[in-house]
Design an enzyme around this catalytic site. Structure first.
Site: not given
Length: 361
Positions: A37, A318
């Site tokens: 919105c 990672c």
């Protein structure tokens, strides 16, 4: 950048007050409804913990959120540019169409002009917008218990074969192969950096990947094989837990992931993953440093392979591993996303919210 915006409390206050100063400058993605919105939206206000604030409409759509039907966040861009208005109207009229550059050209538009206009207004192309809209709708229908044919229709595919092919490109298998319940359940999670697929048992998270990761179909195939084909679609307790933790992460509230993890790898690979989870948010280390910490300084390539084999994005971080020269190096979710994740985590570090990650499962 993601954190060029004011803090979440300021933006939530603007949402509650419908502050016009932020109209068009920030958008709210609501986890409980799946819509995004404008901050001036007249709809009932969601709870703050269900809100994620972003700077562009493109980020909302890429995260899998649909535009609100009360405040129509796409309308200002459409009103400002007749080309955008025409194409958005065409998309609304034919959401099932497999839109192509040829379709755009046949409507009399210059392809480069359209591409620039959509990238400028939404941060994504018209074709990207159409593709995200189609597949998300189909996946959610399946997750809600709908049939494959219902999912195909909801996704706007007139051809069952076209829906199966699009679904297979994403997940590596046809929708009928994983529709319904199973020992493992796949679900769709929207984030400010793009949609993710989570696969969980009732108690443990087995996979969490961005949908663009090239290895995703292969990873899912391996999980299906280990589960003897018993892979379904739908929510699970573990998926709902990681969904909430991801929401807290992107909202800047917490960088800790405690969802139990199902880890499948060699002893060395699991040791690398455990070491990754000890890197504090906001910090980075090199592959050589990880190898040194494990007592195997020559095993730099093995560390890199273990890093690349990780299929639990963000939870096993990672993205915090970089090259010895400081370069970002490879990342399955894309280098742009790796950069954004590191920028997000700098906020935790600056705010003193950077504890070591908690090992799961």
């Amino acid at each position: 950048m993601l954190f060029d915006l004011p803090d979440a409390s300021t933006l939530y206050r603007a949402l509650v007050e419908r502050d016009e100063a932020f109209d068009g400058r920030a958008y709210v993605c609501v986890a409980t409804t799946g819509v995004f919105c404008r901050l001036t939206c007249p709809a009932r206000k969601p709870l703050p913990q269900n809100c994620t604030f972003v700077a562009t409409i493109g980020e909302c759509i890429e995260a899998g959120f649909r535009p609100c039907k009360r405040c129509h966040p796409l309308q200002p861009a459409a009103a400002a540019d007749p080309t955008i208005a025409t194409l958005l109207a065409a998309l609304d009229a034919r959401p099932e169409r497999r839109w192509s550059e040829g379709d755009i050209a046949r409507m009399g538009f210059d392809l480069s002009t359209v591409r620039r206009a959509f990238k400028r207004q939404f941060g994504m192309t018209f074709l990207d917008m159409a593709r995200h809209r189609r597949l998300r709708e189909g996946f959610e229908t399946l997750a809600g218990g709908g049939s494959v044919i219902e999912a195909q229709q909801e996704a706007g595919f007139q051809s069952a074969s076209a829906f199966r092919a699009a679904f297979a490109r994403l997940l590596g298998c046809a929708p009928g192969d994983i529709a319904g319940r199973g020992a493992l359940l796949a679900d769709w999670i929207g984030t400010p950096l793009g949609d993710m697929i989570a696969i969980s048992s009732p108690s443990h998270l087995h996979l969490l990947e961005f949908v663009e990761r090239r290895a995703l179909p292969t990873e899912i195939a391996r999980l299906r094989q280990r589960a003897k084909g018993d892979l379904g679609i739908g929510p699970s307790a573990a998926t709902e837990r990681i969904r909430a933790e991801l929401g807290a992460f992107f909202a800047g509230r917490s960088a800790v992931f405690e969802t139990p993890l199902a880890l499948d790898g060699s002893a060395f690979t699991r040791a690398v993953w455990a070491e990754l989870r000890q890197i504090p948010p906001g910090a980075t280390v090199s592959y050589s440093e990880i190898a040194r910490r494990l007592g195997q300084p020559a095993a730099i390539r093995a560390v890199a392979r273990a890093n690349g084999a990780n299929q639990l994005a963000l939870v096993i971080p990672c993205h915090r591993v970089i090259g010895a020269d400081g370069s970002l190096t490879g990342y399955g979710g894309g280098l742009w996303r790796k950069q954004r994740l590191l920028e997000i985590e700098q906020q935790f570090r600056r705010n003193g919210m950077a504890p070591a990650a908690v090992a799961g499962g």
